[in-house]
Write an enzyme that holds these catalytic residues in place. Structure first.
Site, PDB file in Angstrom:
ATOM      1  N   ASN A  94       0.860  -1.187   0.000  1.00 20.24           N
ATOM      2  CA  ASN A  94       0.000   0.000   0.000  1.00 20.24           C
ATOM      3  C   ASN A  94       0.897   1.239   0.000  1.00 20.24           C
ATOM      4  OD1 ASN A  94      -1.848   2.010   0.451  1.00 20.24           O
ATOM      5  ND2 ASN A  94      -2.746   1.078   2.296  1.00 20.24           N
ATOM      6  N   ARG A 133     -10.259  17.801   5.343  1.00 21.53           N
ATOM      7  CA  ARG A 133     -10.980  18.145   4.107  1.00 21.53           C
ATOM      8  C   ARG A 133     -12.371  18.673   4.432  1.00 21.53           C
ATOM      9  NH1 ARG A 133     -10.088  12.446   1.337  1.00 21.53           N
ATOM     10  NH2 ARG A 133      -8.238  12.136   2.605  1.00 21.53           N
ATOM     11  N   GLU A 190      -8.911  -3.586   5.123  1.00 16.08           N
ATOM     12  CA  GLU A 190      -8.676  -3.444   3.686  1.00 16.08           C
ATOM     13  C   GLU A 190      -7.543  -4.355   3.220  1.00 16.08           C
ATOM     14  OE1 GLU A 190      -8.698   0.609   4.901  1.00 16.08           O
ATOM     15  OE2 GLU A 190      -9.641   1.218   3.023  1.00 16.08           O
TER      16      GLU A 190
END
Ligand code: ADP
Length: 395
Positions: A9, A236, A380
């Protein structure tokens, strides 16, 4: 014969490796950080001894260093039997995980315009492992692929259609690997099959997104062309009025500065003026820091509004699922969010919310809640390992 699976990753300045055995058990994991910077460093999880990295180590050098460290620690003796790579953007080209060959590398490179910070480093990881393990099947697993089942009504923006046709401007959605894991795990826990399971999956980490999943398939999601749209996140903004750009221009703020602010200086950090870390914010709020309390309020209110919005895509709901660092751990966020959703029939059980939600699985709804509410830790890496094993065996 060796049957280990290596999961790679690559982030913009980090590299994470995880090694699984053939029974899907994680044997080891390691991480290199601050890559391409003066103070790069790395470590194997559970090992206090840091791994020395030269200044400005790149992704390829970091991968070599971590694989050598695995070998020295006897965690790995030979080449893995398959390697799975997380790739952020697969555009409309990739609807599922694929075995990597030169044409796949070229297609990932073609999608780089949509994820300039991520796809190039994902490719650097792929190149590095293809060089180091040339005989091992390599598999790409995409963050966007799971959302390729969205219908045009959910993925198109209300913009001139040439924007989509000529420039591929549409909603892609992200965190697909996690949302896919959620529907599979929720189905298992509810005694159903994924194909008959419909959930709303809220992945709340530093990045946050929520997805409506109907009969196992993604039908709507909150992130869009980029991972900036939707929920309030650590740094964000999530949704804002696009009119902001013109207004700020008249105030002398350059476009690239607005972009930077929306991505890196907004969200929980922007509102609180303190931190993007939910745990710290909860502590500050409990100690009377009002901007931190307000940041949590806004985060939860936006999330609750999106839960309501996701209902529009479903004909029934088997469960609302919370995951990610915040979703798995923050009793307060779950409680505040669901307090806005009483009209829809959601009701939490305070005891269950408290006992089950700390990095463990559990059902947290009250017996009179119209819908189950689940906390499921995401995994994940495991999804990537499973896909790598499946496609390597089929190759
Ligand atoms: P990433 O998206 O980087 O993988 P994580 O999924 O690990 O991030 O989520 C990080 C977020 O989870 C941070 O805001 C962190 O404060 C929050 N978090 C972790 N533990 C807790 C906790 N016990 N209570 C509240 N928030 C928590």
């Amino acid at each position: 014969m060796n049957q280990s699976i290596l999961v790679v990753n690559c982030g913009s300045s980090s590299l994470k490796l995880a090694l699984f055995d053939e029974n899907e058990k994680k044997i080891a994991s390691a991480m290199a950080e601050r890559l391409n910077q003066a103070d790069s460093f790395a470590h194997i999880d559970g090992d206090n001894q840091p791994i020395a990295l030269p200044t400005n180590t790149n992704h390829k050098q970091a991968l070599q260093a971590l694989v050598s460290a695995f070998k020295e620690g006897r965690l790995m003796s030979e080449a893995p039997s398959s390697i799975g790579h997380r790739v952020v953007h697969g555009g409309e080209t990739f609807r599922e995980a694929v075995l990597i060959d030169d044409s796949v590398v070229a297609a990932i490179s073609n999608c780089a315009g949509l994820a300039p910070l991520h796809n190039p480093v994902n490719l650097a990881g792929i190149e590095a492992t293809r060089e180091q393990f040339p005989d091992t099947p390599q598999i790409a697993v995409f963050d966007t692929a799971y959302h390729q089942t969205l219908a045009p009504r959910a993925f198109l923006y209300a913009l001139p259609e040439a924007y989509y046709r000529d420039w591929a401007v549409r909603r892609y959605g992200f965190h697909g690997i996690s949302h896919f894991f959620m529907v599979n795990e929720a189905a298992r826990r509810l005694g159903k099959t994924p194909e008959t399971t419909s959930i709303i999956s809220a992945h709340l980490g530093n990045g946050c997104s929520i997805t409506a999943i109907k009969d196992g398939l993604s039908v709507d999601t909150s992130m869009g062309l980029t991972p900036l749209e939707g929920l309030v996140m650590g740094t964000r903004s999530g949704d804002i009025d696009p009119g902001l750009f013109e207004y700020l221009r008249t105030r002398g703020v350059a476009l690239e500065d607005v972009h930077k602010v929306l991505n890196h200086e907004s969200g929980l950090l922007g509102i609180s003026g303190q931190t993007n870390d939910m745990r710290t914010l909860c502590e500050l709020a409990n100690n009377g820091h009002e901007p931190s309390a307000l940041a949590i309020e806004i985060f939860c209110f936006r999330l609750a509004k999106y839960v309501g919005a996701m209902m529009a895509s479903l004909s029934h709901l088997d469960a609302l699922v919370f995951t990610g660092g915040i979703g798995e751990n923050s009793l307060q966020v779950r409680e505040k969010t669901l307090s806005h959703l009483k009209l829809l029939g959601f009701n939490l059980d305070a005891n269950n919310n408290d006992c089950h939600g700390r990095r463990t699985e559990g059902r947290i709804e009250h017996s009179n809640s119209r819908f189950p509410v689940l906390v499921i830790p995401t995994n994940e890496e495991l999804v990537i390992a499973r896909e790598a094993k499946r496609l390597a065996q089929a190759s």
